[in-house]
Design a protein around this motif. Sequence first.
Motif, PDB file in Angstrom:
ATOM      1  N   GLY A  22    -104.143 -90.389 -24.984  1.00  0.00           N
ATOM      2  CA  GLY A  22    -103.228 -91.276 -25.694  1.00  0.00           C
ATOM      3  C   GLY A  22    -103.234 -92.687 -25.144  1.00  0.00           C
ATOM      4  O   GLY A  22    -102.471 -93.533 -25.591  1.00  0.00           O
ATOM      5  N   GLY A  23    -104.083 -92.946 -24.154  1.00  0.00           N
ATOM      6  CA  GLY A  23    -104.189 -94.292 -23.604  1.00  0.00           C
ATOM      7  C   GLY A  23    -103.339 -94.515 -22.365  1.00  0.00           C
ATOM      8  O   GLY A  23    -102.661 -93.620 -21.870  1.00  0.00           O
ATOM      9  N   PHE A  24    -103.385 -95.748 -21.888  1.00  0.00           N
ATOM     10  CA  PHE A  24    -102.668 -96.159 -20.677  1.00  0.00           C
ATOM     11  C   PHE A  24    -101.472 -97.003 -21.087  1.00  0.00           C
ATOM     12  O   PHE A  24    -101.596 -97.926 -21.885  1.00  0.00           O
ATOM     13  CB  PHE A  24    -103.612 -96.962 -19.780  1.00  0.00           C
ATOM     14  CG  PHE A  24    -102.956 -97.523 -18.546  1.00  0.00           C
ATOM     15  CD1 PHE A  24    -102.453 -96.691 -17.581  1.00  0.00           C
ATOM     16  CD2 PHE A  24    -102.866 -98.886 -18.370  1.00  0.00           C
ATOM     17  CE1 PHE A  24    -101.867 -97.208 -16.439  1.00  0.00           C
ATOM     18  CE2 PHE A  24    -102.287 -99.412 -17.239  1.00  0.00           C
ATOM     19  CZ  PHE A  24    -101.782 -98.570 -16.264  1.00  0.00           C
ATOM     20  N   GLU A  25    -100.310 -96.682 -20.548  1.00  0.00           N
ATOM     21  CA  GLU A  25     -99.102 -97.457 -20.807  1.00  0.00           C
ATOM     22  C   GLU A  25     -98.837 -98.340 -19.594  1.00  0.00           C
ATOM     23  O   GLU A  25     -98.356 -97.875 -18.564  1.00  0.00           O
ATOM     24  CB  GLU A  25     -97.922 -96.537 -21.088  1.00  0.00           C
ATOM     25  CG  GLU A  25     -98.093 -95.750 -22.368  1.00  0.00           C
ATOM     26  CD  GLU A  25     -96.920 -94.840 -22.657  1.00  0.00           C
ATOM     27  OE1 GLU A  25     -96.254 -94.389 -21.682  1.00  0.00           O
ATOM     28  OE2 GLU A  25     -96.670 -94.582 -23.832  1.00  0.00           O
ATOM     29  N   LYS A  26     -99.165 -99.608 -19.732  1.00  0.00           N
ATOM     30  CA  LYS A  26     -99.100-100.540 -18.610  1.00  0.00           C
ATOM     31  C   LYS A  26     -97.674-100.727 -18.102  1.00  0.00           C
ATOM     32  O   LYS A  26     -97.438-100.796 -16.896  1.00  0.00           O
ATOM     33  CB  LYS A  26     -99.695-101.884 -19.035  1.00  0.00           C
ATOM     34  CG  LYS A  26     -99.904-102.846 -17.906  1.00  0.00           C
ATOM     35  CD  LYS A  26    -100.633-104.082 -18.381  1.00  0.00           C
ATOM     36  CE  LYS A  26    -100.913-104.997 -17.215  1.00  0.00           C
ATOM     37  NZ  LYS A  26    -101.674-106.172 -17.606  1.00  0.00           N
ATOM     38  N   GLU A  27     -96.716-100.802 -19.028  1.00  0.00           N
ATOM     39  CA  GLU A  27     -95.320-101.047 -18.620  1.00  0.00           C
ATOM     40  C   GLU A  27     -94.791 -99.901 -17.753  1.00  0.00           C
ATOM     41  O   GLU A  27     -94.009-100.117 -16.841  1.00  0.00           O
ATOM     42  CB  GLU A  27     -94.387-101.186 -19.841  1.00  0.00           C
ATOM     43  CG  GLU A  27     -94.847-102.136 -20.913  1.00  0.00           C
ATOM     44  CD  GLU A  27     -95.868-101.517 -21.873  1.00  0.00           C
ATOM     45  OE1 GLU A  27     -95.683-100.369 -22.336  1.00  0.00           O
ATOM     46  OE2 GLU A  27     -96.865-102.199 -22.133  1.00  0.00           O
ATOM     47  N   ARG A  28     -95.210 -98.692 -18.073  1.00  0.00           N
ATOM     48  CA  ARG A  28     -94.730 -97.514 -17.334  1.00  0.00           C
ATOM     49  C   ARG A  28     -95.698 -97.075 -16.243  1.00  0.00           C
ATOM     50  O   ARG A  28     -95.383 -96.165 -15.479  1.00  0.00           O
ATOM     51  CB  ARG A  28     -94.515 -96.363 -18.301  1.00  0.00           C
ATOM     52  CG  ARG A  28     -93.419 -96.649 -19.292  1.00  0.00           C
ATOM     53  CD  ARG A  28     -93.237 -95.494 -20.203  1.00  0.00           C
ATOM     54  NE  ARG A  28     -92.063 -95.701 -21.041  1.00  0.00           N
ATOM     55  CZ  ARG A  28     -91.700 -94.916 -22.004  1.00  0.00           C
ATOM     56  NH1 ARG A  28     -92.399 -93.833 -22.260  1.00  0.00           N
ATOM     57  NH2 ARG A  28     -90.628 -95.162 -22.715  1.00  0.00           N
ATOM     58  N   ASN A  29     -96.901 -97.663 -16.212  1.00  0.00           N
ATOM     59  CA  ASN A  29     -97.932 -97.286 -15.241  1.00  0.00           C
ATOM     60  C   ASN A  29     -98.258 -95.794 -15.346  1.00  0.00           C
ATOM     61  O   ASN A  29     -98.341 -95.082 -14.352  1.00  0.00           O
ATOM     62  CB  ASN A  29     -97.508 -97.675 -13.824  1.00  0.00           C
ATOM     63  CG  ASN A  29     -98.704 -97.904 -12.937  1.00  0.00           C
ATOM     64  OD1 ASN A  29     -99.776 -98.256 -13.413  1.00  0.00           O
ATOM     65  ND2 ASN A  29     -98.535 -97.698 -11.647  1.00  0.00           N
ATOM     66  N   THR A  30     -98.423 -95.335 -16.599  1.00  0.00           N
ATOM     67  CA  THR A  30     -98.690 -93.924 -16.850  1.00  0.00           C
ATOM     68  C   THR A  30     -99.832 -93.752 -17.846  1.00  0.00           C
ATOM     69  O   THR A  30    -100.130 -94.633 -18.631  1.00  0.00           O
ATOM     70  CB  THR A  30     -97.455 -93.218 -17.447  1.00  0.00           C
ATOM     71  OG1 THR A  30     -97.118 -93.847 -18.680  1.00  0.00           O
ATOM     72  CG2 THR A  30     -96.279 -93.241 -16.512  1.00  0.00           C
ATOM     73  N   LEU A  31    -100.446 -92.566 -17.790  1.00  0.00           N
ATOM     74  CA  LEU A  31    -101.397 -92.137 -18.811  1.00  0.00           C
ATOM     75  C   LEU A  31    -100.645 -91.269 -19.795  1.00  0.00           C
ATOM     76  O   LEU A  31     -99.808 -90.459 -19.398  1.00  0.00           O
ATOM     77  CB  LEU A  31    -102.523 -91.303 -18.201  1.00  0.00           C
ATOM     78  CG  LEU A  31    -103.609 -92.025 -17.450  1.00  0.00           C
ATOM     79  CD1 LEU A  31    -104.596 -91.008 -16.891  1.00  0.00           C
ATOM     80  CD2 LEU A  31    -104.339 -92.988 -18.345  1.00  0.00           C
ATOM     81  N   LYS A  32    -100.937 -91.427 -21.061  1.00  0.00           N
ATOM     82  CA  LYS A  32    -100.284 -90.598 -22.063  1.00  0.00           C
ATOM     83  C   LYS A  32    -101.284 -89.565 -22.558  1.00  0.00           C
ATOM     84  O   LYS A  32    -102.423 -89.884 -22.871  1.00  0.00           O
ATOM     85  CB  LYS A  32     -99.788 -91.452 -23.222  1.00  0.00           C
ATOM     86  CG  LYS A  32     -99.009 -90.641 -24.217  1.00  0.00           C
ATOM     87  CD  LYS A  32     -98.028 -91.469 -24.967  1.00  0.00           C
ATOM     88  CE  LYS A  32     -97.216 -90.511 -25.813  1.00  0.00           C
ATOM     89  NZ  LYS A  32     -96.200 -91.119 -26.544  1.00  0.00           N
ATOM     90  N   LYS A  33    -100.842 -88.320 -22.606  1.00  0.00           N
ATOM     91  CA  LYS A  33    -101.629 -87.219 -23.143  1.00  0.00           C
ATOM     92  C   LYS A  33    -100.891 -86.665 -24.356  1.00  0.00           C
ATOM     93  O   LYS A  33     -99.681 -86.490 -24.329  1.00  0.00           O
ATOM     94  CB  LYS A  33    -101.812 -86.111 -22.101  1.00  0.00           C
ATOM     95  CG  LYS A  33    -102.646 -86.528 -20.914  1.00  0.00           C
ATOM     96  CD  LYS A  33    -104.070 -86.734 -21.310  1.00  0.00           C
ATOM     97  CE  LYS A  33    -104.963 -86.973 -20.121  1.00  0.00           C
ATOM     98  NZ  LYS A  33    -106.355 -87.033 -20.476  1.00  0.00           N
ATOM     99  N   LEU A  34    -101.648 -86.408 -25.431  1.00  0.00           N
ATOM    100  CA  LEU A  34    -101.053 -86.007 -26.698  1.00  0.00           C
ATOM    101  C   LEU A  34    -101.394 -84.563 -27.046  1.00  0.00           C
ATOM    102  O   LEU A  34    -102.428 -84.041 -26.616  1.00  0.00           O
ATOM    103  CB  LEU A  34    -101.534 -86.943 -27.809  1.00  0.00           C
ATOM    104  CG  LEU A  34    -101.276 -88.430 -27.562  1.00  0.00           C
ATOM    105  CD1 LEU A  34    -101.973 -89.263 -28.610  1.00  0.00           C
ATOM    106  CD2 LEU A  34     -99.792 -88.716 -27.548  1.00  0.00           C
ATOM    107  N   CYS A  35    -100.555 -83.964 -27.870  1.00  0.00           N
ATOM    108  CA  CYS A  35    -100.731 -82.587 -28.312  1.00  0.00           C
ATOM    109  C   CYS A  35    -102.029 -82.463 -29.116  1.00  0.00           C
ATOM    110  O   CYS A  35    -102.228 -83.190 -30.090  1.00  0.00           O
ATOM    111  CB  CYS A  35     -99.541 -82.174 -29.165  1.00  0.00           C
ATOM    112  SG  CYS A  35     -99.734 -80.549 -29.910  1.00  0.00           S
ATOM    113  N   PRO A  36    -102.923 -81.547 -28.744  1.00  0.00           N
ATOM    114  CA  PRO A  36    -104.184 -81.418 -29.470  1.00  0.00           C
ATOM    115  C   PRO A  36    -103.992 -80.906 -30.899  1.00  0.00           C
ATOM    116  O   PRO A  36    -104.754 -81.253 -31.795  1.00  0.00           O
ATOM    117  CB  PRO A  36    -104.994 -80.430 -28.630  1.00  0.00           C
ATOM    118  CG  PRO A  36    -104.021 -79.738 -27.772  1.00  0.00           C
ATOM    119  CD  PRO A  36    -102.857 -80.653 -27.595  1.00  0.00           C
TER     120      PRO A  36
END
Length: 145
Positions: A22-36
Amino acid sequence: NYKGNVYCYCPKTNTRREMANGGFEKERNTLKKLCPAKQYGITCEGQETCPVVQGIRIPLKEDRRIFTPIDRASYKWEREYKKRTSVERVNSRLDVSFGFEVHTIRGMEKMKLRCGLALCVMLAMAVGRIKEKQADKMRSLVSAA
């Protein structure tokens, strides 16, 4: 796992699937993983009761070696990693062929100068091979031009 792949399990069938990037969220400093199931149109029997149906966020501080701003499961990671291997070949040539692995150079300025000269020599040799129509020997240090 150690490659940065994140999996979800169906609550009803216990089927394991790799979560989508799901990409990188710079504001939260997190990687997003989405439901397959939602991303790929897969049917999942336990989607109504699944706790990760909206996706999850993984902070980079979880393990910085595995979770990087460029997700290891993405195509961009593969492109960037290919660049790294080509740089490693140049570094190896500097160490082994140009003798920087065992050196007696002291001082950063002297070392920068010598490395710069070695890189210039590498480029000059490549240009010379191309001008002599020996592009197949462009990386060769041994055979004469």
